[in-house]
Design a protein around this motif. Structure first.
Motif, PDB file in Angstrom:
ATOM      1  N   TYR A 176      -3.191 -14.958  -5.010  1.00  0.00           N
ATOM      2  CA  TYR A 176      -4.512 -14.528  -4.580  1.00  0.00           C
ATOM      3  C   TYR A 176      -4.483 -14.012  -3.141  1.00  0.00           C
ATOM      4  N   GLN A 177      -3.746 -14.695  -2.285  1.00  0.00           N
ATOM      5  CA  GLN A 177      -3.587 -14.234  -0.913  1.00  0.00           C
ATOM      6  C   GLN A 177      -2.893 -12.873  -0.882  1.00  0.00           C
ATOM      7  N   GLN A 178      -1.965 -12.686  -1.790  1.00  0.00           N
ATOM      8  CA  GLN A 178      -1.266 -11.402  -1.902  1.00  0.00           C
ATOM      9  C   GLN A 178      -2.226 -10.286  -2.290  1.00  0.00           C
ATOM     10  N   VAL A 179      -3.111 -10.570  -3.240  1.00  0.00           N
ATOM     11  CA  VAL A 179      -4.098  -9.568  -3.651  1.00  0.00           C
ATOM     12  C   VAL A 179      -4.966  -9.164  -2.465  1.00  0.00           C
ATOM     13  N   LEU A 180      -5.395 -10.147  -1.681  1.00  0.00           N
ATOM     14  CA  LEU A 180      -6.223  -9.846  -0.517  1.00  0.00           C
ATOM     15  C   LEU A 180      -5.446  -9.035   0.511  1.00  0.00           C
ATOM     16  N   ALA A 181      -4.184  -9.375   0.708  1.00  0.00           N
ATOM     17  CA  ALA A 181      -3.364  -8.635   1.669  1.00  0.00           C
ATOM     18  C   ALA A 181      -3.136  -7.201   1.230  1.00  0.00           C
ATOM     19  N   MET A 182      -3.222  -6.958  -0.084  1.00  0.00           N
ATOM     20  CA  MET A 182      -2.978  -5.622  -0.625  1.00  0.00           C
ATOM     21  C   MET A 182      -4.218  -4.731  -0.624  1.00  0.00           C
ATOM     22  N   SER A 183      -5.357  -5.233  -0.192  1.00  0.00           N
ATOM     23  CA  SER A 183      -6.576  -4.427  -0.186  1.00  0.00           C
ATOM     24  C   SER A 183      -6.356  -3.164   0.641  1.00  0.00           C
ATOM     25  N   PRO A 184      -6.653  -1.985   0.112  1.00  0.00           N
ATOM     26  CA  PRO A 184      -6.410  -0.750   0.854  1.00  0.00           C
ATOM     27  C   PRO A 184      -7.280  -0.651   2.110  1.00  0.00           C
ATOM     28  N   ASP A 185      -6.703  -0.122   3.145  1.00  0.00           N
ATOM     29  CA  ASP A 185      -7.445   0.203   4.353  1.00  0.00           C
ATOM     30  C   ASP A 185      -8.268   1.453   4.066  1.00  0.00           C
ATOM     31  N   PRO A 186      -9.591   1.428   4.241  1.00  0.00           N
ATOM     32  CA  PRO A 186     -10.413   2.608   3.944  1.00  0.00           C
ATOM     33  C   PRO A 186      -9.973   3.860   4.695  1.00  0.00           C
TER      34      PRO A 186
END
Length: 348
Positions: A149-159
């Protein structure tokens, strides 16, 4: 030991690793209680993945771009003492498979994603099925659903860039030293010029059970008999890997050896981020022979959910929590794309 990276080189490397991790991400959701008071269900995590990677109705929610293949598995008989599963003793087992690239975009260029996958269904003559989904990396970056889950959050694209933020990825990897083996693999990985000469790893451990009831923990991988050749520096064909596979199969069948690696006492059988020592015993269980390919998704694999927990008698899951995670996520993806396709009146 890898050489430390600094400045732009570090940012580029972290972004590349992050994109590789992201291509794997949707396959490893979890069913319950990750972080905080709210239950994080497979539906919520697939929603999150689609919000990040794009929504394509009717398609698989990860490894969306692929094509169906068929052939057979020719057992060597060498794994029969390890497992009572008929697939290891039957001389010729029909298989249905699917080659794909990672990610949720079914229109992505084949060479734009480092992760490739091979999913296979073995149908033995005792009426049992074995389904396995394999990827190019031999290990995962994380060991637990919470870390995922932390990995998913870290992978959020920068707008601003549409890509993961290198600083956020750096912080994630710094907080997760268990990712070291995966990061080293990503650093050293050299893409081949074909599905035909790619190796595919089952990643998770499973327990083979022999005729006497004794268990043997293993990991497996498919090793190609087609020689290595590097991916060209520039590729203009968006369907390069698919067209290559079709052309090769016109010349004859392609083959992979199914290699089982046996764990020894103390090896981490429930942690997909930890590699086993290279000197572990290996058994060549047989040869996967792919004979034909079908266009895009219009084949027998289209309606298959390659759930890694669909196992025959003689193969059991380990206690690795990510196995349960994968199973739940695959089910959510399958049900969702089936509903979407029904609404569209067609199946992609």
């Amino acid at each position: 030991m890898s050489t430390p990276l600094h400045g732009p080189a570090r940012a580029a490397r972290l972004t590349a690793i992050g994109l590789l991790v992201g291509a794997l991400a949707a396959g490893f959701a979890y069913t319950a209680g990750w972080i905080g008071p709210e239950r994080l269900t497979p539906a919520r995590i697939i929603d999150t993945f689609e919000a990040q990677a794009g929504h394509y109705p009717g398609y698989r929610k990860n490894h969306a771009k692929g094509l169906c293949v068929s052939g057979y598995f020719r057992s060597s008989g060498l794994a029969e003492p390890l497992s009572r599963a008929r697939v290891f003793s039957q001389p010729r087992v029909p298989v249905i498979g699917r080659f794909a690239i990672g990610g949720a975009n079914p229109l992505a260029p084949d060479t734009s994603v480092a992760t490739r996958s091979l999913a296979v269904q073995f149908a033995s003559d005792d009426g049992q099925l074995w389904r396995t989904g394999m990827n190019t990396p031999p290990v995962l970056a994380v060991s637990t659903p919470e870390s995922f889950y932390q990995q998913v959050l870290a992978m959020s694209p920068d707008p601003a860039t549409g890509k993961p933020d290198p600083a956020r990825l750096q912080a994630f990897f710094a907080e997760h030293p268990e990712s070291a083996a995966f990061r080293q693999w990503a650093k050293d990985y050299k893409a081949t010029d074909s599905f035909a000469n790619s190796s595919f790893h089952g990643i998770n451990a499973f327990r083979l059970v022999d005729a006497g009831g004794k268990g043997h923990y293993v990991r497996w991988r498919m090793v190609p008999l087609t020689p290595f050749a590097p991916l060209p520096a520039a590729v203009s064909d968006a369907d390069f890997l698919q067209h290559d596979l079709q052309q090769r199969l016109q010349q004859g069948p392609l083959q992979w050896q199914l290699i089982l690696t046996l764990a020894e006492a103390g090896d981490p059988v429930d942690d997909p981020a930890q590699p086993w020592p290279a000197e572990r015993r290996e058994v060549n269980a047989g040869t996967l022979v792919i004979e034909q390919v079908e266009t895009k998704e219009q084949g027998a694999c289209r309606d298959l959910n390659f759930d890694p927990l669909i196992l025959p008698s003689g193969i059991e899951p380990s206690a690795d929590p990510i196995l349960a995670a994968r199973s739940s996520a695959y089910a959510e993806s399958f049900n969702r794309r089936s509903r979407e396709a029904a609404g569209l009146g067609t199946r992609p």
